[in-house]
Design a protein around this motif. Structure first.
Motif, short mmCIF file in Angstrom:
data_model
loop_
_atom_site.label_atom_id
_atom_site.label_comp_id
_atom_site.label_asym_id
_atom_site.label_seq_id
_atom_site.Cartn_x
_atom_site.Cartn_y
_atom_site.Cartn_z
N ALA A 130 0.81 -1.22 0.00
CA ALA A 130 0.00 0.00 0.00
C ALA A 130 0.85 1.27 0.00
CB ALA A 130 -0.97 0.02 1.18
N ARG A 131 2.10 1.14 -0.39
CA ARG A 131 2.98 2.31 -0.48
C ARG A 131 3.59 2.47 -1.87
NH1 ARG A 131 6.57 2.79 5.13
NH2 ARG A 131 4.80 3.24 6.52
N TYR A 132 4.17 1.40 -2.38
CA TYR A 132 4.90 1.49 -3.63
C TYR A 132 4.16 0.79 -4.77
CZ TYR A 132 8.84 3.02 -0.76
OH TYR A 132 9.63 3.70 0.11
N LEU A 133 4.25 1.39 -5.96
CA LEU A 133 3.71 0.78 -7.16
C LEU A 133 4.55 1.21 -8.35
CD1 LEU A 133 0.72 2.71 -8.66
CD2 LEU A 133 1.76 3.49 -6.52
N ILE A 134 4.42 0.48 -9.44
CA ILE A 134 5.10 0.84 -10.69
C ILE A 134 4.06 1.03 -11.78
CG2 ILE A 134 7.36 -0.18 -10.24
CD1 ILE A 134 6.44 -2.68 -11.78
N SER A 135 4.40 1.87 -12.74
CA SER A 135 3.54 2.10 -13.90
C SER A 135 4.37 1.99 -15.16
CB SER A 135 2.89 3.48 -13.81
OG SER A 135 3.86 4.50 -13.70
N ASN A 136 3.85 1.26 -16.14
CA ASN A 136 4.48 1.18 -17.45
C ASN A 136 3.74 2.12 -18.39
OD1 ASN A 136 6.40 0.26 -19.21
ND2 ASN A 136 5.46 -1.72 -19.60
N CYS A 137 4.46 2.68 -19.36
CA CYS A 137 3.86 3.78 -20.13
C CYS A 137 4.31 3.77 -21.58
CB CYS A 137 4.25 5.11 -19.47
SG CYS A 137 3.49 6.56 -20.24
N LYS A 138 3.46 4.34 -22.43
CA LYS A 138 3.78 4.47 -23.85
C LYS A 138 4.91 5.47 -24.10
CE LYS A 138 -1.07 3.58 -24.91
NZ LYS A 138 -2.34 4.18 -25.39
N ASP A 139 5.32 6.23 -23.08
CA ASP A 139 6.49 7.10 -23.24
C ASP A 139 7.79 6.31 -23.09
OD1 ASP A 139 6.85 6.69 -20.51
OD2 ASP A 139 6.33 8.74 -19.92
N GLN A 140 7.66 4.97 -23.06
CA GLN A 140 8.79 4.03 -23.05
C GLN A 140 9.54 4.02 -21.71
OE1 GLN A 140 8.69 2.22 -25.98
NE2 GLN A 140 7.00 3.64 -26.34
#
Length: 315
Positions: free
Chosen positions: A203-213
């Motif tokens: 409930a603190r850290y997360l990652i996001s993947n994105c089309k900005d590579q």
């Protein structure tokens, strides 16, 4: 490495159950295949014909007890079937969207097995209650497609969503209201649409993947202010390429952070094209979540060291 199965059509989904003894694939031939992987074997348990499929099955999820699978497509329904038992049970769960051209791009079970969370192409988050057998919430969450949703931890109280507006939003399930769809926080810093998010489970850290590579690591204790959110909205709105069939424009690969970017770390070196490429923290039990593993449009898996931000390997 050895090949254990092959199909005549593209496989869009592949997923292990929580225990690791079942592996599921979903293919563009409109079949889901369930494999028994216990004790190192890889044996097909059942082949299930998907229902109401438009283009392809887009996402799948196991129920927390490991007894059911849900899947989504370009359809107004989530479909669910049983893994075990001689008789197949196949159910359609109606989300009652406002638009008939509808797709859930991402779906997840709550940890108590009672609710299903989904993110859709109409910019909304959906909650389906299995006990009342009905959609209970439809939240206007993003200004564009909601490509990914997930829960922050096993309590299922906090959830995250990511959309083509480039923003990651933090929601409190206990405060969700259709009349006042306000997140408890927003994370801004990407320059294009979010393709996937994964929580570390704390409930603190997360990652996001994105089309900005890029992949970004976030700490929800450090949320973004309105000025930073506006920077992301502006950068995302200026994008005019389609990742599904166009090559990556040079200006879509940001070398500098946007003003107000509140992410902890940014990871570069993989390619996000053609589909909603996903990224995950590595398993807690074997690696202590020291790594991030991402898909890549080149057909590879790219591994990053969470702490250093550097590539640790490529498969």
């Amino acid at each position: 490495m050895k090949r254990v199965a092959s199909y005549h059509n593209k496989a869009f989904c592949g997923q292990f159950s929580e225990t690791g003894n079942i592996f599921l694939t979903a293919c563009q031939d409109q079949f889901l295949r369930v494999y028994d992987t216990e004790n190192g074997k890889f044996k097909k348990r059942k082949k299930v014909a998907a229902r109401d499929v438009g283009w392809s099955i887009v996402d799948t999820a196991f129920s927390p007890d490991g007894n059911f699978v849900i899947y989504s497509s370009w359809s107004e329904f989530i479909h669910m079937f049983n893994i075990y038992g001689e008789q197949e049970t196949h159910m359609a769960l109606d989300l009652r969207p406002a638009d008939r051209r509808f797709c859930l791009f991402s779906l997840k079970f709550s940890n108590d097995n009672k609710e299903i969370l989904g993110g859709a192409n109409d910019g909304c988050i959906y909650v389906y209650d299995r006990e009342v057998a009905d959609r209970t919430l439809r939240i206007n969450a993003h200004e564009d497609d909601v490509n990914c949703v997930t829960f922050a931890d096993q309590s299922s109280h906090i959830l995250y969503s990511g959309g083509d507006d480039g923003l990651v939003k933090v929601w409190d399930r206990r405060m969700l209201s259709e009349l006042n769809p306000k997140p408890v926080g927003v994370l801004a810093g990407h320059c294009d649409g979010i393709t996937h998010i994964d929580s570390k489970g704390d409930a603190r850290y997360l990652i996001s993947n994105c089309k900005d590579q890029t992949i970004k690591l976030w700490d929800v204790r450090h949320l973004s202010n309105e000025a930073a959110q506006e920077q992301t909205r502006h950068a995302t709105a200026s994008q005019n390429w389609d990742y599904r069939w166009q090559s990556i424009p040079r200006r879509s690969r940001p070398k500098q952070s946007l003003p107000g970017d509140s992410s902890v770390m940014t990871y570069r070196g993989h390619c996000v094209l053609h589909t909603l490429v996903r990224s995950y923290f590595s398993p807690l039990y074997s690696t202590g979540q020291r790594y991030i593993v991402s898909g890549c449009a080149t057909g590879s898996l790219v591994v990053y060291d969470v702490l250093t931000g550097k590539k640790s390997g490529k498969v």
